[in-house]
Design a protein around this motif. Structure first.
Motif, PDB file in Angstrom:
ATOM      1  N   MET A   1       1.788  -3.584   4.944  1.00 56.01           N
ATOM      2  CA  MET A   1       0.815  -4.514   5.298  1.00 56.01           C
ATOM      3  C   MET A   1       0.282  -5.069   3.879  1.00 56.01           C
ATOM      4  O   MET A   1      -0.348  -4.221   3.275  1.00 56.01           O
ATOM      5  CB  MET A   1      -0.237  -3.706   5.987  1.00 56.01           C
ATOM      6  CG  MET A   1      -1.504  -4.451   6.482  1.00 56.01           C
ATOM      7  SD  MET A   1      -1.230  -5.921   7.586  1.00 56.01           S
ATOM      8  CE  MET A   1      -2.835  -6.874   7.824  1.00 56.01           C
ATOM      9  N   THR A   2       0.167  -6.463   3.795  1.00 57.35           N
ATOM     10  CA  THR A   2      -0.235  -6.752   2.701  1.00 57.35           C
ATOM     11  C   THR A   2      -2.091  -7.098   2.968  1.00 57.35           C
ATOM     12  O   THR A   2      -2.187  -7.507   3.962  1.00 57.35           O
ATOM     13  CB  THR A   2       0.287  -8.218   2.325  1.00 57.35           C
ATOM     14  OG1 THR A   2       1.692  -8.171   2.202  1.00 57.35           O
ATOM     15  CG2 THR A   2      -0.461  -8.907   0.894  1.00 57.35           C
ATOM     16  N   ASP A   3      -2.741  -6.770   1.628  1.00 52.80           N
ATOM     17  CA  ASP A   3      -4.342  -7.087   1.876  1.00 52.80           C
ATOM     18  C   ASP A   3      -4.592  -7.692   0.449  1.00 52.80           C
ATOM     19  O   ASP A   3      -3.973  -7.487  -0.429  1.00 52.80           O
ATOM     20  CB  ASP A   3      -4.835  -5.766   2.161  1.00 52.80           C
ATOM     21  CG  ASP A   3      -4.649  -4.644   1.016  1.00 52.80           C
ATOM     22  OD1 ASP A   3      -5.813  -4.703   0.130  1.00 52.80           O
ATOM     23  OD2 ASP A   3      -3.969  -4.207   0.894  1.00 52.80           O
ATOM     24  N   PRO A   4      -5.806  -8.225   0.446  1.00 54.10           N
ATOM     25  CA  PRO A   4      -6.148  -9.138  -0.728  1.00 54.10           C
ATOM     26  C   PRO A   4      -6.477  -8.322  -1.947  1.00 54.10           C
ATOM     27  O   PRO A   4      -6.040  -8.621  -3.075  1.00 54.10           O
ATOM     28  CB  PRO A   4      -7.340  -9.909  -0.352  1.00 54.10           C
ATOM     29  CG  PRO A   4      -7.907  -9.324   1.016  1.00 54.10           C
ATOM     30  CD  PRO A   4      -6.765  -8.690   1.517  1.00 54.10           C
ATOM     31  N   VAL A   5      -6.795  -6.897  -1.782  1.00 53.75           N
ATOM     32  CA  VAL A   5      -7.179  -6.127  -2.977  1.00 53.75           C
ATOM     33  C   VAL A   5      -6.142  -5.588  -3.580  1.00 53.75           C
ATOM     34  O   VAL A   5      -6.049  -5.631  -4.832  1.00 53.75           O
ATOM     35  CB  VAL A   5      -8.024  -5.120  -2.283  1.00 53.75           C
ATOM     36  CG1 VAL A   5      -8.381  -4.008  -3.528  1.00 53.75           C
ATOM     37  CG2 VAL A   5      -9.330  -5.325  -1.879  1.00 53.75           C
ATOM     38  N   VAL A   7      -3.388  -7.230  -3.635  1.00 59.82           N
ATOM     39  CA  VAL A   7      -2.645  -8.443  -4.534  1.00 59.82           C
ATOM     40  C   VAL A   7      -3.671  -8.584  -5.748  1.00 59.82           C
ATOM     41  O   VAL A   7      -2.762  -8.866  -6.637  1.00 59.82           O
ATOM     42  CB  VAL A   7      -2.641  -9.679  -3.486  1.00 59.82           C
ATOM     43  CG1 VAL A   7      -2.056 -10.867  -4.227  1.00 59.82           C
ATOM     44  CG2 VAL A   7      -1.782  -9.403  -2.407  1.00 59.82           C
ATOM     45  N   ILE A   8      -4.818  -8.499  -5.703  1.00 60.44           N
ATOM     46  CA  ILE A   8      -5.584  -8.784  -6.850  1.00 60.44           C
ATOM     47  C   ILE A   8      -5.442  -7.640  -7.884  1.00 60.44           C
ATOM     48  O   ILE A   8      -5.251  -7.926  -9.110  1.00 60.44           O
ATOM     49  CB  ILE A   8      -7.350  -8.945  -6.451  1.00 60.44           C
ATOM     50  CG1 ILE A   8      -7.349  -9.806  -5.473  1.00 60.44           C
ATOM     51  CG2 ILE A   8      -8.005  -8.612  -7.635  1.00 60.44           C
ATOM     52  CD1 ILE A   8      -8.916  -9.742  -4.606  1.00 60.44           C
ATOM     53  N   THR A   9      -5.232  -6.424  -7.391  1.00 59.82           N
ATOM     54  CA  THR A   9      -5.011  -5.374  -8.394  1.00 59.82           C
ATOM     55  C   THR A   9      -3.657  -5.478  -9.234  1.00 59.82           C
ATOM     56  O   THR A   9      -3.625  -4.982 -10.369  1.00 59.82           O
ATOM     57  CB  THR A   9      -5.493  -4.043  -7.682  1.00 59.82           C
ATOM     58  OG1 THR A   9      -4.628  -3.834  -6.403  1.00 59.82           O
ATOM     59  CG2 THR A   9      -6.826  -3.924  -7.458  1.00 59.82           C
ATOM     60  N   ALA A  10      -2.801  -5.675  -8.307  1.00 59.20           N
ATOM     61  CA  ALA A  10      -1.327  -5.819  -8.998  1.00 59.20           C
ATOM     62  C   ALA A  10      -1.424  -6.845  -9.913  1.00 59.20           C
ATOM     63  O   ALA A  10      -0.672  -6.470 -11.160  1.00 59.20           O
ATOM     64  CB  ALA A  10      -0.323  -6.316  -7.869  1.00 59.20           C
ATOM     65  N   SER A  40     -11.215 -15.881  -6.006  1.00 60.91           N
ATOM     66  CA  SER A  40     -11.834 -16.017  -7.401  1.00 60.91           C
ATOM     67  C   SER A  40     -11.291 -14.890  -8.353  1.00 60.91           C
ATOM     68  O   SER A  40     -11.172 -15.251  -9.368  1.00 60.91           O
ATOM     69  CB  SER A  40     -13.099 -16.347  -7.527  1.00 60.91           C
ATOM     70  OG  SER A  40     -13.804 -15.117  -7.234  1.00 60.91           O
ATOM     71  N   ALA A  41     -11.460 -13.813  -7.711  1.00 60.11           N
ATOM     72  CA  ALA A  41     -11.117 -12.595  -8.637  1.00 60.11           C
ATOM     73  C   ALA A  41      -9.395 -12.831  -8.661  1.00 60.11           C
ATOM     74  O   ALA A  41      -8.867 -12.539 -10.182  1.00 60.11           O
ATOM     75  CB  ALA A  41     -11.313 -11.179  -8.007  1.00 60.11           C
ATOM     76  N   LEU A  42      -8.635 -13.340  -8.032  1.00 58.34           N
ATOM     77  CA  LEU A  42      -7.189 -13.360  -8.215  1.00 58.34           C
ATOM     78  C   LEU A  42      -6.738 -14.573  -9.135  1.00 58.34           C
ATOM     79  O   LEU A  42      -6.153 -14.228  -9.996  1.00 58.34           O
ATOM     80  CB  LEU A  42      -6.377 -13.634  -6.904  1.00 58.34           C
ATOM     81  CG  LEU A  42      -4.893 -13.752  -6.880  1.00 58.34           C
ATOM     82  CD1 LEU A  42      -4.051 -12.635  -7.502  1.00 58.34           C
ATOM     83  CD2 LEU A  42      -4.332 -14.005  -5.527  1.00 58.34           C
ATOM     84  N   ALA A  43      -7.626 -15.518  -8.885  1.00 58.02           N
ATOM     85  CA  ALA A  43      -7.419 -16.554  -9.851  1.00 58.02           C
ATOM     86  C   ALA A  43      -7.753 -16.225 -11.353  1.00 58.02           C
ATOM     87  O   ALA A  43      -7.055 -16.950 -12.252  1.00 58.02           O
ATOM     88  CB  ALA A  43      -8.448 -17.687  -9.488  1.00 58.02           C
TER      89      ALA A  43
END
Length: 433
Positions: A1-5, A7-10, A40-43
């Motif tokens: 299961m993918t989640d935003p956190v 993805v961001i931390t990776a 915005s954190a991912l960007a």
């Protein structure tokens, strides 16, 4: 299961995101399931960590997949488009689209409006009485299929790459614009969704461009060429000079008038040269051989296409263009050779006069802008007009004059800068122009 956190931390930790993770996060953000602060954190993580070629391709593909895709397969002519990364006095699309159509290609030119010091193609064309930027897909197809037209310059519909529209607005207010993978995917997602078969990129380099140096421009161009190849779009890029503004004018109606001079067989030498250079690249990318675009300028075919294109979008090609109610003249303070004319300063002056906007949706003045009466390399005499400023609002002259205060230099030695620095071909290899 993918989640935003995750993805961001990776990405924060320097990992490479999978295509599945990228497609999930773009889709979820477009649908509102990923919050603005998370994207915005991912960007920001991407700004610092970058994206690999595979990640950039997946990011671009996900933005294309967020909306519809135009289909020009029913057209009998090959399709080719041109995209400029933006400059000052860059009115090249106006004569280029009808010129390439006159040579046998279909040109679906989806353009934008200006923001800041760079002018928008749609703003320029909207100075023509009656002209419409917003067209439906069937109307676009009908104009392109018409043997007497074959070119359309219009706004991109809201259904094309909606993820990019949402992400672009977020990047603009979170300090995450300066990422070459994100810039490249933003541009290319819209061009791929547009459905063109071939694409020529005009990547501006210099003080008046987003890319200030050749290395960054080369990286952006190579990234976009690779993205086009990955998506099956024949793509080539030219790196072109933008330390000095193109032509002799910056402003909406002013640039339309200058484009008409080019279509009539005259016009500034640099605008003519770049128009013909890009036309030849577009025709080659479209697989059209043996057609000389210079002849199509001289014999009036390009002008005929222009008039048909303007009429097809509701405009009156014979109507008088708007003119500003007020003007101010700036005179040279010394004699000699003009060695520098700063594109950024000229663009800012035109913007401050009302030709541009500070925020999306703000109205612009059709007649506002700047005309310069000498180009770098030409001789000027003290007291002769150097600039004429135009605006409907006299109080704007002071701020525009301040922008131009250090915009030029006079000396003894003419500058020598090529208009085209390099060509980056379909393989991504760089060739000196």
């Amino acid at each position: 299961m993918t989640d935003p956190v995750s993805v961001i931390t990776a990405k924060r930790d320097g990992g490479e995101l999978s295509a599945a993770q990228i497609h999930w996060v773009i889709d979820a953000y477009t649908r509102g399931e990923v919050a603005d602060e998370q994207m915005s954190a991912l960007a920001m993580a991407i700004v610092f960590r970058g994206l690999t070629r595979a990640e950039t391709a997946a990011w671009t593909d996900a933005m294309v997949a967020s909306g519809g895709r135009m289909d020009f397969s029913r057209l009998r002519r090959p399709t080719v488009d041109k995209h400029s990364t933006g400059g000052v006095g860059d009115k090249i699309t106006l004569p280029l689209a009808p010129l390439v159509a006159a040579c046998g290609a279909a040109v679906p030119q989806l353009s934008g409006r200006g923001l800041g010091h760079t002018g928008g193609t749609l703003d320029k064309l909207e100075s023509i009485p009656g002209w419409r930027a917003d067209l439906g897909a069937e109307e676009i197809h009908s104009i392109l299929a018409d043997p007497e037209i074959g070119a359309v310059v219009c706004a991109a519909g809201s259904g094309l790459a909606p993820a990019d529209r949402k992400l672009y607005a977020l990047r603009d207010v979170t300090g995450t614009v300066e990422s070459i993978p994100l810039i490249a995917s933003s541009i290319m997602s819209k061009k791929i969704a547009e459905g063109t078969g071939a694409l020529v990129l005009d990547v501006k380099v210099g003080s008046g461009a987003f890319m200030k140096n050749l290395d960054d421009a080369r990286e952006l161009a190579s990234t976009m060429v690779d993205l086009g190849a990955d998506a099956g779009v024949r793509t080539v890029a030219l790196l072109t000079a933008m330390d000095s503004p193109l032509g002799n004018t910056a402003g909406n109606a002013l640039e339309v008038a200058e484009s008409l001079e080019v279509l009539a067989g005259g016009g500034p030498a640099d605008v003519v040269e770049l128009t013909l250079t890009l036309a030849r690249e577009m025709l080659a990318a479209a697989g059209i051989d043996g057609i000389d675009p210079e002849r199509a300028l001289r014999d009036g075919r390009a002008m005929d296409r222009w008039r048909s294109m303007i009429r097809a979008q509701g405009g009156d090609p014979r109507a008088a263009l708007p003119t500003a109610r007020h003007h101010e003249v700036v005179r040279a303070t010394e004699s000699g050779v003009l060695t520098r004319l700063d594109a950024m300063a000229v663009g800012v002056a035109a913007w401050r006069l009302g030709a541009g906007r500070e925020r999306q949706g703000q109205a612009v003045q059709a007649g506002a802008g700047v005309r310069w009466h000498a180009k770098p390399g030409e001789t000027v005499a003290a007291g002769q007009p150097l600039f004429t400023l135009y605006s409907d609002t006299p109080r704007l002259f002071d701020s525009a004059l301040a922008a131009l205060a250090d915009a030029w230099s006079v000396g003894d030695t003419p500058p020598s800068t090529p208009l085209v620095f390099e060509r980056i071909g379909l393989s991504g290899s760089s060739v000196g122009a």
